[in-house]
Design an enzyme around this catalytic site. Structure first.
Site, PDB file in Angstrom:
ATOM      1  N   TYR A  20      36.940  37.322  38.389  1.00  0.00           N
ATOM      2  CA  TYR A  20      38.063  38.341  38.382  1.00  0.00           C
ATOM      3  C   TYR A  20      38.359  38.937  39.675  1.00  0.00           C
ATOM      4  O   TYR A  20      37.275  39.384  39.897  1.00  0.00           O
ATOM      5  CB  TYR A  20      37.958  39.260  36.982  1.00  0.00           C
ATOM      6  CG  TYR A  20      39.344  40.070  36.890  1.00  0.00           C
ATOM      7  CD1 TYR A  20      40.644  39.463  36.764  1.00  0.00           C
ATOM      8  CD2 TYR A  20      39.001  41.482  37.028  1.00  0.00           C
ATOM      9  CE1 TYR A  20      41.587  40.271  36.421  1.00  0.00           C
ATOM     10  CE2 TYR A  20      40.111  42.161  37.075  1.00  0.00           C
ATOM     11  CZ  TYR A  20      41.407  41.768  36.574  1.00  0.00           C
ATOM     12  OH  TYR A  20      42.389  42.527  36.668  1.00  0.00           O
ATOM     13  N   ASP A  28      33.851  39.263  46.899  1.00  0.00           N
ATOM     14  CA  ASP A  28      34.428  40.080  45.994  1.00  0.00           C
ATOM     15  C   ASP A  28      33.427  40.913  45.370  1.00  0.00           C
ATOM     16  O   ASP A  28      32.773  40.726  44.275  1.00  0.00           O
ATOM     17  CB  ASP A  28      35.245  39.709  44.924  1.00  0.00           C
ATOM     18  CG  ASP A  28      36.178  40.695  44.209  1.00  0.00           C
ATOM     19  OD1 ASP A  28      35.738  42.121  44.499  1.00  0.00           O
ATOM     20  OD2 ASP A  28      36.981  40.383  43.362  1.00  0.00           O
ATOM     21  N   LYS A  48      35.719  50.459  43.000  1.00  0.00           N
ATOM     22  CA  LYS A  48      35.011  51.110  42.055  1.00  0.00           C
ATOM     23  C   LYS A  48      34.078  52.126  42.459  1.00  0.00           C
ATOM     24  O   LYS A  48      34.536  53.308  42.717  1.00  0.00           O
ATOM     25  CB  LYS A  48      34.272  49.917  41.057  1.00  0.00           C
ATOM     26  CG  LYS A  48      35.097  49.359  40.369  1.00  0.00           C
ATOM     27  CD  LYS A  48      34.629  48.127  39.364  1.00  0.00           C
ATOM     28  CE  LYS A  48      35.818  47.708  38.538  1.00  0.00           C
ATOM     29  NZ  LYS A  48      36.183  46.074  38.369  1.00  0.00           N
TER      30      LYS A  48
HETATM   31  C1  LIG Z   1      37.345  45.476  38.807  1.00  0.00           C
HETATM   32  C2  LIG Z   1      37.470  44.315  39.605  1.00  0.00           C
HETATM   33  C3  LIG Z   1      38.604  44.046  40.322  1.00  0.00           C
HETATM   34  C4  LIG Z   1      39.774  44.946  40.404  1.00  0.00           C
HETATM   35  O1  LIG Z   1      39.594  46.145  40.713  1.00  0.00           O
HETATM   36  P1  LIG Z   1      40.709  47.330  40.206  1.00  0.00           P
HETATM   37  O2  LIG Z   1      40.642  48.401  40.799  1.00  0.00           O
HETATM   38  O3  LIG Z   1      40.568  46.994  38.711  1.00  0.00           O
HETATM   39  O4  LIG Z   1      42.195  46.646  40.536  1.00  0.00           O
HETATM   40  C5  LIG Z   1      38.295  43.111  41.443  1.00  0.00           C
HETATM   41  N1  LIG Z   1      37.345  42.351  41.560  1.00  0.00           N
HETATM   42  C6  LIG Z   1      36.281  42.585  40.603  1.00  0.00           C
HETATM   43  C7  LIG Z   1      34.841  41.660  41.128  1.00  0.00           C
HETATM   44  C8  LIG Z   1      36.240  43.558  39.872  1.00  0.00           C
HETATM   45  O5  LIG Z   1      35.122  43.656  39.187  1.00  0.00           O
END
Ligand SMILES: *Cc1c(COP(=O)(O)O)cnc(C)c1O
Length: 435
Positions: free
Chosen positions: A150, A245, A273
């Site tokens: 994701y 990511d 995060k």
């Molecule tokens: C949480 C997450 C996102 C999205 O971040 P948001 O701050 O919710 O937009 C993208 N990539 C990964 C791997 C994530 O865990």
């Protein structure tokens, strides 16, 4: 409908009913609605250290930590102090401030592959901007992603997306035109052969390959050594950007993220995060020669009114300082090992088919008797069993992710004794499941 929980939470139920009148589904992010486990979500009144407190006066040991950011626990004094001090200097300037450079320097010091960094306001924005950069840098359109990873709700990446889209059974969301996803290729995670075949056919047209270097968004799934090696070799050979990511894993699996733990060197890294310390911050960074393609240094447009927000920067700086000066990673890994061993033993004793995947402080208990290495194996899990386990744990005061496809997080605020209490509750819960 039978209540999934043995406990009534009237204030949360009322708050949820009221929220649903004015907010679609009653929540501002679908994963919060408990769609994967049934019943209605608890509403939070406050959070402190390792605990969440709901509006019915219940306390929960929090294994979500806002889905990753709260590695220090909630309301860490150093972060609270930094934020309060920052607030008196003003909320937003629309002009540069030195805190942005300070956090940028900390991020670059922590992650060797990141020489320059651009701050945005969410992980979604970071992932979206990272693929725009890769495409602009390479002058190519194709992007590769992996089923079950994701990357936020980016149109081009919401293809067989994991996380809440998965739970809702909406792998392709309405509202995304074909044009947005026709240049996105989805492969199986950990499938080295599929990757090699794609690169043999189209390698020279691929702008970037994006992945979670350790996946948290189909439940915890680690990469194989061979898969990572081939990824780096093939992207190098074909001049394709390798994009990690690390929105979830950055500053989580080590101070330098998953890439530091694994010894990898991607071209571009997306962050979020933890770097915001609980405030809205995302970032993307990489080698200086690539990052200089971004406007105004280069031609690739990307902007944000609240990007590099001074209060969010202060929270991020304070969080990273604590993590650097007092690294919790070895201890988090020990706590994780204890959870892994304890859950394995309890589930085995209860005769419940299971697999536990774990890296450091991130883990998932899958209700399946097959190894979980990709999305196809993750979906074989028994979701009904997972939902029962979730509610058994909730009713005992332990807040786990409300979906089989989400990783649980340990925070540095947790004590050995609290982990012990969780394992006792888990044993009782698994026992209840086996009855
Ligand atoms: C949480 C997450 C996102 C999205 O971040 P948001 O701050 O919710 O937009 C993208 N990539 C990964 C791997 C994530 O865990």
């Amino acid at each position: 409908m039978s209540l999934p929980s043995g406990k009534l939470r009237p204030n949360s139920a009322a708050a949820f009913a009221k929220a649903q009148m004015r907010i679609p589904g009653g929540v501002n992010s679908p994963a919060r609605a408990f769609g994967g486990v049934g019943g209605s979500p608890i509403f939070i009144a406050r959070a402190e250290g390792p605990y969440l407190h709901d509006v019915d006066g219940n306390r929960y040991l929090d294994f979500i930590g806002s889905w990753g950011p709260m590695i220090l626990g909630h309301s860490h004094p150093a972060v609270v102090e930094a934020v309060i001090a920052a607030i008196y200097d003003g909320s937003s300037y629309g002009a540069p401030c030195e805190r942005e450079t300070e956090l940028a320097e900390m991020v670059c010091d922590a992650i060797p592959s990141v020489e320059m960094v651009r701050f945005v306001s969410s992980g979604t924005e970071a992932a979206m901007s990272a693929i725009r950069l890769a495409r602009g840098w390479k002058g190519r359109d194709l992007i590769v992603k992996f089923a079950g990873c994701y990357h936020g709700h980016v149109d081009a990446l919401l293809v067989s997306a994991g996380s809440s889209a998965l739970t809702l059974g909406v792998p392709n969301s309405p509202g995304i035109p074909k044009g947005c996803t026709q240049d996105t290729i989805v492969l199986r995670y950990n499938d080295t052969q599929q990757l090699a075949e794609l690169f043999a056919a189209k390698g020279d047209q691929i702008a970037g390959v994006m992945l979670e270097p350790v996946v948290g968004n189909m439940g915890l799934v680690p990469p194989s050594v061979e898969f990572r090696r081939e990824l780096r070799r093939l992207t190098h050979h074909h001049g394709t950007a390798l994009i990690y990511d690390e929105v979830m894993t950055g500053f989580r699996l080590s101070y330098g993220g998953a890439q530091m733990l694994l010894g990898d060197e991607p071209d571009v890294t997306a962050l979020g995060k933890i770097i915001g310390g609980g405030y809205p911050v995302g970032a993307y960074g990489g080698r200086a020669d690539i990052m200089k393609f971004i406007m105004p240094a280069g031609p690739v447009f990307q902007a944000g009114t609240l990007s590099g927000n001074p209060i969010a920067m202060a929270a991020g700086i304070a969080t990273l300082k604590v993590l650097k000066q007092n690294p919790p990673y070895a201890r988090l890994d020990q706590l994780g090992q204890r959870i892994e061993t304890g859950l394995n033993r309890a589930a085995t004793e209860c005769g419940i088919p299971h697999r536990i995947n774990r890296v450091g402080s991130m883990w998932t208990l899958f209700f399946t008797d097959r190894d979980v290495t990709d999305f196809d194996t993750a979906v074989l899990s028994d979701k009904a069993k997972f939902a029962r386990f979730f509610w058994e744990m909730m009713d005992r005061g332990f807040y786990l992710p409300c979906s089989q496809y989400e990783a649980a997080f340990i925070s540095a605020a947790m004590t050995d004794a609290q982990i012990g209490e969780m394992l006792i509750a888990a044993k009782e819960s698994l026992h209840a499941l086996s009855m």
